[in-house]
Design a protein around this motif. Structure first.
Motif, PDB file in Angstrom:
ATOM      1  N   PHE A 229      62.610  84.756  73.682  1.00 11.87           N
ATOM      2  CA  PHE A 229      62.418  85.662  72.550  1.00 11.87           C
ATOM      3  C   PHE A 229      62.710  84.981  71.218  1.00 11.87           C
ATOM      4  N   GLU A 230      62.832  83.677  71.264  1.00  9.12           N
ATOM      5  CA  GLU A 230      63.044  82.893  70.060  1.00  9.12           C
ATOM      6  C   GLU A 230      61.887  81.918  69.882  1.00  9.12           C
ATOM      7  N   PRO A 231      61.693  81.374  68.693  1.00 12.48           N
ATOM      8  CA  PRO A 231      60.640  80.370  68.507  1.00 12.48           C
ATOM      9  C   PRO A 231      60.845  79.194  69.468  1.00 12.48           C
ATOM     10  N   ALA A 232      59.741  78.690  70.008  1.00 12.58           N
ATOM     11  CA  ALA A 232      59.835  77.589  70.963  1.00 12.58           C
ATOM     12  C   ALA A 232      60.550  76.401  70.341  1.00 12.58           C
ATOM     13  N   ALA A 233      61.553  75.896  71.056  1.00 15.80           N
ATOM     14  CA  ALA A 233      62.311  74.749  70.555  1.00 15.80           C
ATOM     15  C   ALA A 233      61.496  73.471  70.700  1.00 15.80           C
ATOM     16  N   GLU A 234      61.690  72.569  69.771  1.00 19.19           N
ATOM     17  CA  GLU A 234      60.977  71.290  69.822  1.00 19.19           C
ATOM     18  C   GLU A 234      61.596  70.419  70.910  1.00 19.19           C
ATOM     19  N   ALA A 235      60.749  69.904  71.784  1.00 20.12           N
ATOM     20  CA  ALA A 235      61.236  69.084  72.890  1.00 20.12           C
ATOM     21  C   ALA A 235      61.572  67.675  72.419  1.00 20.12           C
ATOM     22  N   SER A 236      62.391  66.992  73.194  1.00 21.81           N
ATOM     23  CA  SER A 236      62.834  65.650  72.829  1.00 21.81           C
ATOM     24  C   SER A 236      62.759  64.711  74.022  1.00 21.81           C
ATOM     25  N   ILE A 237      62.301  63.497  73.775  1.00 22.13           N
ATOM     26  CA  ILE A 237      62.279  62.473  74.822  1.00 22.13           C
ATOM     27  C   ILE A 237      63.698  62.165  75.284  1.00 22.13           C
ATOM     28  N   THR A 238      64.631  62.197  74.356  1.00 24.64           N
ATOM     29  CA  THR A 238      66.038  61.928  74.705  1.00 24.64           C
ATOM     30  C   THR A 238      66.552  62.950  75.718  1.00 24.64           C
ATOM     31  N   ALA A 239      66.221  64.228  75.500  1.00 19.98           N
ATOM     32  CA  ALA A 239      66.628  65.279  76.441  1.00 19.98           C
ATOM     33  C   ALA A 239      65.982  65.059  77.797  1.00 19.98           C
ATOM     34  N   LEU A 240      64.714  64.632  77.799  1.00 23.36           N
ATOM     35  CA  LEU A 240      64.004  64.358  79.052  1.00 23.36           C
ATOM     36  C   LEU A 240      64.671  63.217  79.814  1.00 23.36           C
TER      37      LEU A 240
ATOM     38  N   ALA B 236      64.202  71.027  87.384  1.00 28.79           N
ATOM     39  CA  ALA B 236      63.680  72.060  86.484  1.00 28.79           C
ATOM     40  C   ALA B 236      63.735  71.584  85.035  1.00 28.79           C
ATOM     41  N   ALA B 237      64.831  70.900  84.689  1.00 25.77           N
ATOM     42  CA  ALA B 237      64.962  70.409  83.321  1.00 25.77           C
ATOM     43  C   ALA B 237      63.890  69.370  83.009  1.00 25.77           C
ATOM     44  N   VAL B 238      63.667  68.433  83.937  1.00 23.98           N
ATOM     45  CA  VAL B 238      62.646  67.402  83.745  1.00 23.98           C
ATOM     46  C   VAL B 238      61.263  68.037  83.596  1.00 23.98           C
ATOM     47  N   VAL B 239      60.938  68.966  84.515  1.00 29.53           N
ATOM     48  CA  VAL B 239      59.636  69.641  84.477  1.00 29.53           C
ATOM     49  C   VAL B 239      59.497  70.489  83.211  1.00 29.53           C
ATOM     50  N   GLY B 240      60.553  71.247  82.895  1.00 27.92           N
ATOM     51  CA  GLY B 240      60.506  72.142  81.739  1.00 27.92           C
ATOM     52  C   GLY B 240      60.376  71.388  80.424  1.00 27.92           C
ATOM     53  N   ILE B 241      61.218  70.375  80.242  1.00 22.31           N
ATOM     54  CA  ILE B 241      61.164  69.593  79.002  1.00 22.31           C
ATOM     55  C   ILE B 241      59.840  68.834  78.913  1.00 22.31           C
ATOM     56  N   GLY B 242      59.391  68.306  80.070  1.00 21.16           N
ATOM     57  CA  GLY B 242      58.101  67.603  80.102  1.00 21.16           C
ATOM     58  C   GLY B 242      56.954  68.523  79.742  1.00 21.16           C
ATOM     59  N   ALA B 243      56.990  69.766  80.280  1.00 18.18           N
ATOM     60  CA  ALA B 243      55.933  70.741  79.967  1.00 18.18           C
ATOM     61  C   ALA B 243      55.934  71.084  78.480  1.00 18.18           C
ATOM     62  N   THR B 244      57.133  71.201  77.911  1.00 22.52           N
ATOM     63  CA  THR B 244      57.234  71.504  76.482  1.00 22.52           C
ATOM     64  C   THR B 244      56.651  70.371  75.641  1.00 22.52           C
ATOM     65  N   LEU B 245      56.938  69.145  76.021  1.00 17.33           N
ATOM     66  CA  LEU B 245      56.387  67.988  75.309  1.00 17.33           C
ATOM     67  C   LEU B 245      54.861  67.977  75.370  1.00 17.33           C
ATOM     68  N   ILE B 246      54.324  68.290  76.555  1.00 22.52           N
ATOM     69  CA  ILE B 246      52.861  68.352  76.721  1.00 22.52           C
ATOM     70  C   ILE B 246      52.283  69.487  75.892  1.00 22.52           C
TER      71      ILE B 246
ATOM     72  N   GLU C 252      53.468  70.765  73.154  1.00 22.01           N
ATOM     73  CA  GLU C 252      53.492  70.408  71.738  1.00 22.01           C
ATOM     74  C   GLU C 252      52.369  69.424  71.392  1.00 22.01           C
ATOM     75  N   ARG C 253      52.184  68.468  72.285  1.00 28.20           N
ATOM     76  CA  ARG C 253      51.185  67.428  72.020  1.00 28.20           C
ATOM     77  C   ARG C 253      49.768  67.995  72.013  1.00 28.20           C
ATOM     78  N   TYR C 254      49.491  68.895  72.949  1.00 32.14           N
ATOM     79  CA  TYR C 254      48.128  69.417  73.071  1.00 32.14           C
ATOM     80  C   TYR C 254      48.009  70.866  72.581  1.00 32.14           C
ATOM     81  N   ASP C 255      49.029  71.336  71.881  1.00 36.26           N
ATOM     82  CA  ASP C 255      49.038  72.673  71.283  1.00 36.26           C
ATOM     83  C   ASP C 255      48.730  73.775  72.316  1.00 36.26           C
ATOM     84  N   ILE C 256      49.536  73.762  73.398  1.00 33.22           N
ATOM     85  CA  ILE C 256      49.424  74.793  74.439  1.00 33.22           C
ATOM     86  C   ILE C 256      50.642  75.712  74.287  1.00 33.22           C
TER      87      ILE C 256
END
Length: 298
Positions: free
Chosen positions: A103-114, A159-169, A171-175
């Motif tokens: 319910f909050e704006p999507a957080a920006e993903a980070s390679i460091t977090a991944l 889940a963290a790897v998949v979730g953060i990875g999905a967020t990065l994707i 952001e990159r492809y505007d999904i």
């Protein structure tokens, strides 16, 4: 040797959980990763759980005394129940944080977090394999519980790897949907953690309530006792886990014309036969009943 290797494994687990807690919480807050923060809080609970397992392992190895004639084995079972409770609380917290993030704006993903999540995944998988192998070899309830706790962390890290990875994707492809991969993954992993905690809690309650050992083991015990020629009939046989060891209670009928010494020798033979066949049997209580010809053999 067995005790020392078990304690070393628990100490390694404790130190690892402290390091991973700091890593995940710091990186999670710096880069606003909900699943990494939740996983870090879960690891903080793991520190408490592992400390409980370490303490219980030391207590459970103490020999029987006047106040605890059956030993202190159930200390490990209590620790296992504590771990189950902590896992349940951690899973519920992960659900709350994940739903809140939706319910909050999507957080920006980070390679460091991944990278942090991936390091945790590899680290915890190694700890799980190490602890579960040693725990099963020594039938250590506290070490097996610690291993299962590591397994829950493996799920969380996946889940963290998949979730953060999905967020990065995303952001990159505007999904837009993919940008919420982080909290969605947190909710998915909570299910697996709750399922694992339920199984651990169920097993711990079974031992604390003195539930019988599995039927396959009872059949094995019966087979051992029946193999002794002097035993005419098994009147009752039961066994219960007492932490990392088993206590067996056997009532058998033997010929009524045996001497006390002969009866004693049969009791000792039953005890030794069971303990030689099943390594984690700590004590065998044998009660002899008189058998008469008219009773028949069962």
């Amino acid at each position: 040797m067995k005790n020392s290797s078990s304690l070393i494994a628990l100490w390694i687990s404790l130190i690892s959980n402290v390091v991973l807690t700091v890593l995940k919480v710091v990186v999670g807050y710096l880069f606003n990763s909900q699943v990494l923060i939740a996983d870090g809080i879960h690891n903080a609970g793991d520190v408490i759980a592992t400390f409980a397992a370490l303490t219980s392992s030391l207590v459970s190895k103490k020999p029987a005394d006047k106040d605890h004639p059956y030993g202190h084995g159930k200390a490990e079972v209590i620790a296992s129940a504590i771990v189950a409770i902590i896992l349940i609380l951690a899973a519920l917290l992960m659900v709350y944080k994940s739903v809140e993030a939706l319910f909050e704006p999507a957080a920006e993903a980070s390679i460091t977090a991944l990278v942090a999540a991936f390091v945790s995944l590899i680290w915890k998988q190694g700890l799980y394999v190490y602890c579960i192998g040693l725990g099963k070899a020594q039938n250590s309830k506290s070490l097996i519980a610690t291993a299962n706790d590591h397994l829950a962390d493996v799920y969380a890290s996946i889940a963290a790897v998949v979730g953060i990875g999905a967020t990065l994707i995303g952001e990159r492809y505007d999904i837009p949907f993919a940008q919420y991969g982080d909290p969605i993954a947190g909710m998915i992993v909570s299910y697996f953690v709750l399922k694992l905690a339920y199984q651990m809690g169920k097993e711990s309650i079974g031992v604390l309530m003195e539930e019988n050992v599995p039927s396959e083991q009872l059949i094995q015990l019966e087979s051992i006792v029946r193999s002794i020629p002097q035993v005419k009939r098994i009147d009752r046989i039961r066994a219960r886990e007492h932490g990392h060891y088993i206590i067996v209670d056997v009532r058998v009928s033997v010929s009524n014309n045996l001497t006390i010494k002969e009866g004693h020798d049969i009791s000792r033979l039953i005890k030794n036969s069971i303990k030689n066949e099943i390594q984690n049997v700590e004590e065998v209580l044998v009660h002899l009943n008189p058998w008469y010809e008219e009773d028949g053999i069962h």
